[in-house]
Write an enzyme that holds these catalytic residues in place. Structure first.
Site, PDB file in Angstrom:
ATOM      1  N   LYS A   1      -2.235   6.146   8.895  1.00  0.00           N
ATOM      2  CA  LYS A   1      -0.806   6.079   9.248  1.00  0.00           C
ATOM      3  C   LYS A   1       0.058   6.039   7.989  1.00  0.00           C
ATOM      4  O   LYS A   1       1.020   6.796   7.866  1.00  0.00           O
ATOM      5  CB  LYS A   1      -0.605   4.816  10.102  1.00  0.00           C
ATOM      6  CG  LYS A   1       0.792   4.548  10.568  1.00  0.00           C
ATOM      7  CD  LYS A   1       0.790   3.617  11.767  1.00  0.00           C
ATOM      8  CE  LYS A   1       0.712   2.138  11.404  1.00  0.00           C
ATOM      9  NZ  LYS A   1       1.951   1.612  10.812  1.00  0.00           N
TER      10      LYS A   1
ATOM     11  N   GLN B   1       5.897  -1.542   1.442  1.00  0.00           N
ATOM     12  CA  GLN B   1       7.084  -0.881   2.004  1.00  0.00           C
ATOM     13  C   GLN B   1       8.293  -1.118   1.112  1.00  0.00           C
ATOM     14  O   GLN B   1       9.073  -0.202   0.845  1.00  0.00           O
ATOM     15  CB  GLN B   1       7.352  -1.393   3.417  1.00  0.00           C
ATOM     16  CG  GLN B   1       6.264  -0.976   4.399  1.00  0.00           C
ATOM     17  CD  GLN B   1       6.497  -1.465   5.808  1.00  0.00           C
ATOM     18  OE1 GLN B   1       7.349  -2.312   6.053  1.00  0.00           O
ATOM     19  NE2 GLN B   1       5.719  -0.957   6.746  1.00  0.00           N
TER      20      GLN B   1
ATOM     21  N   ASP C   1      -2.932  -5.737   7.228  1.00  0.00           N
ATOM     22  CA  ASP C   1      -3.043  -5.210   8.591  1.00  0.00           C
ATOM     23  C   ASP C   1      -4.395  -5.520   9.223  1.00  0.00           C
ATOM     24  O   ASP C   1      -4.563  -5.379  10.439  1.00  0.00           O
ATOM     25  CB  ASP C   1      -2.809  -3.690   8.595  1.00  0.00           C
ATOM     26  CG  ASP C   1      -1.348  -3.350   8.308  1.00  0.00           C
ATOM     27  OD1 ASP C   1      -0.485  -4.234   8.445  1.00  0.00           O
ATOM     28  OD2 ASP C   1      -1.073  -2.194   7.928  1.00  0.00           O
TER      29      ASP C   1
ATOM     30  N   ARG D   1       2.456 -12.208  14.030  1.00  0.00           N
ATOM     31  CA  ARG D   1       1.008 -12.026  14.244  1.00  0.00           C
ATOM     32  C   ARG D   1       0.207 -13.304  14.058  1.00  0.00           C
ATOM     33  O   ARG D   1      -0.939 -13.383  14.523  1.00  0.00           O
ATOM     34  CB  ARG D   1       0.469 -10.908  13.343  1.00  0.00           C
ATOM     35  CG  ARG D   1       0.899  -9.537  13.826  1.00  0.00           C
ATOM     36  CD  ARG D   1       0.296  -8.416  13.028  1.00  0.00           C
ATOM     37  NE  ARG D   1       0.657  -7.123  13.625  1.00  0.00           N
ATOM     38  CZ  ARG D   1       0.583  -5.957  13.004  1.00  0.00           C
ATOM     39  NH1 ARG D   1       0.139  -5.900  11.755  1.00  0.00           N
ATOM     40  NH2 ARG D   1       0.925  -4.845  13.611  1.00  0.00           N
TER      41      ARG D   1
HETATM   42  C1  S3P Z   1       2.604  -0.327   5.107  1.00  0.00           C
HETATM   43  C2  S3P Z   1       2.663  -1.493   4.420  1.00  0.00           C
HETATM   44  C3  S3P Z   1       2.398  -2.809   5.026  1.00  0.00           C
HETATM   45  C4  S3P Z   1       1.710  -2.686   6.368  1.00  0.00           C
HETATM   46  C5  S3P Z   1       2.266  -1.610   7.222  1.00  0.00           C
HETATM   47  C6  S3P Z   1       2.228  -0.268   6.531  1.00  0.00           C
HETATM   48  C7  S3P Z   1       2.902   0.915   4.382  1.00  0.00           C
HETATM   49  O1  S3P Z   1       3.611  -3.495   5.164  1.00  0.00           O
HETATM   50  O2  S3P Z   1       1.739  -3.907   7.059  1.00  0.00           O
HETATM   51  O3  S3P Z   1       1.551  -1.499   8.438  1.00  0.00           O
HETATM   52  O4  S3P Z   1       2.573   2.002   4.883  1.00  0.00           O
HETATM   53  O5  S3P Z   1       3.488   0.817   3.292  1.00  0.00           O
HETATM   54  P1  S3P Z   1       4.193  -4.379   3.955  1.00  0.00           P
HETATM   55  O6  S3P Z   1       4.021  -3.573   2.751  1.00  0.00           O
HETATM   56  O7  S3P Z   1       5.625  -4.632   4.248  1.00  0.00           O
HETATM   57  O8  S3P Z   1       3.373  -5.632   3.960  1.00  0.00           O
END
Ligand code: S3P
Length: 428
Positions: A21, A168, A313, A344
């Protein structure tokens, strides 16, 4: 839709996992702002990565789909168009946070919205740095979607020590930084997933215990042919499902094993999982391998808090492994779990409790009293409309003393549309 999960007499076979993803989102976003055509092989059909494609179309990018193959005509950094309507990120935090960095950097006036869950997750973490970079950005109550981004061009480069270990957030700032004349520097102490840095070939240097990553207009965004590996986070459900089942052998092919993503593998190995990693190779810029998990005798573990961003995750499904491990396991430093699609920590505590697991919840983690001979009570498990809660409950239910129910089970569409079919074929 509710799903009945019967106890599985065995779990055997090969699973065709969904494409990753995180890498799907990024390949599409980066292809959109590259110059020229990119072809993405094995793009995820799950709802979240599809939200990213829909938003890109609204920004004037040509996105063509042929099953799992996606062709994107990149418009370059300056080619995105002001959308006619709100950009709907659905349930996807990655879409909202990464795309905000891009549209803010590009100076595109737009509004980003999400579903009920996404609209209740704080976006303050991205609003603060984007504002500091000179973007006009507003949100409901200062922190929740809808997020309004003003069409202000001219990003101010920034040196930004990450206040939260979040890929993110890191990606959002680096993507905005791509539009700045001189480098934006993001300082990361605890490593989180590095797909953005890898796929964009961003430069970094070590910095104390961590690293500093840079982005600016001088970085050429590669138009390239992407090939998305199988999703490690989806694989984790079967790794645990196989490990806790006394009659299991599950094969998972070409799974992404990026070192910044695979702590769950190391953790399960440390717990004593009978796990084989074979045929290590690469899928584009990402390492992959075939994984085989067999019935295992697990022992308890105290998770090192430094590993949390590397398995954020996978923590819910690791909690299920801990329920079957010999001894007391602890997770600390995982407060971020409270800011996911649902809280969670609370949700997993409720799921474990409904099955009769002896656990104690803390503000930033959980303690789980495991038992290798544990038989979960069959129960009606709430999914909290969170894909990972639904799948964790289902794996737990495969070991229960009778039929269980997983409520609102369709939420697995967010990351793993074939989850229920795969569960059925493994236990057939
Ligand atoms: C993700 C980063 C994670 C993860 C999310 C996908 C990404 O979040 O929990 O499902 O694709 O960068 P955080 O970086 O905010 O922890």
């Amino acid at each position: 839709m509710n799903r009945t999960v019967e106890p599985a007499s065995s779990l055997n076979g090969t699973v065709h996992l969904p494409p990753d993803k995180s890498i799907s989102h990024r390949s599409a976003l980066f292809a959109a702002i590259a110059e020229g055509k990119s072809v993405i092989k094995n793009y995820s059909e799950a709802a979240d990565p599809q939200s990213t494609l829909e938003c890109l179309r609204q920004l004037g990018v040509s996105v063509k789909k042929d099953g799992n193959k996606v062709t994107i005509e990149g418009v370059g950094r300056e080619g995105l168009q002001t959308p006619a309507a709100q950009l709907n990120c659905g349930n996807s935090g990655t879409t909202m946070r990464l795309l905000s960095g891009i549209v803010a950097g590009a100076g595109i006036e737009c509004e980003l919205v999400g579903d009920e869950s996404l609209s209740s997750r704080t976006m303050k973490r991205i609003i603060d740095p984007l504002r500091a970079m000179g973007c006009t950005i507003d949100a409901r109550d200062g922190e929740y979607a809808p997020i309004k981004i003003g069409g202000h061009k001219g990003i101010k480069p920034m040196r930004y020590p990450l206040p939260i270990a979040s890929a993110q957030l890191k990606s959002c700032v680096l993507l905005a930084g791509l539009f700045g004349d001189s480098p934006t520097e993001v300082i990361e102490q605890l490593p989180s997933r590095d797909h953005t840095e890898r796929l964009l070939d961003l430069k970094s240097d070590s910095y104390g215990q961590g690293k500093v990553i840079r982005s600016s207009v001088a970085d050429v965004i590669p138009s390239q042919n992407y090939s998305v590996p199988a999703d490690f986070s989806a694989a984790a459900f079967w790794l645990v499902g196989g490990a806790i089942h006394p009659a299991a052998e599950i094969q998972l092919k070409k799974v992404g094993i990026n070192p910044s993503r695979k702590a769950a593998l190391t953790i399960l190995e440390k717990m004593g999982a009978d796990l084989a990693v074979d045929n290590e190779s690469a899928e584009g810029k990402e390492p992959v391998a075939d994984l085989t998990i067999s019935s295992s005798n697990l022992s308890a573990i105290d998770l090192d808090p430094a590993l949390i961003p590397n398995c954020i995750d996978e923590l819910p499904i690791l909690m299920i492994a801990m329920a079957f491990a010999d001894g007391i396991s602890t997770i600390t430093g995982a407060e971020e779990l409270r800011h996911k699609e649902t809280d969670r920590l609370e949700a997993m505590y409720d799921i474990l409790d409904a099955a009769g697991v002896n656990a104690e919840l803390a503000e930033d983690g959980i303690t789980i009293h495991g038992d290798p001979n544990f038989t979960p009570q069959s129960a009606t498990f709430k999914s909290y409309h969170d894909h990972r809660m639904a799948m964790a409950a289902a794996i737990l239910a495969t070991r229960a003393d009778g039929d269980s129910t997983v409520k609102d089970a369709e939420c697995t569409e967010i990351s793993y549309p074939d989850f229920w079919t795969d569960l059925e074929s493994l236990s057939a």
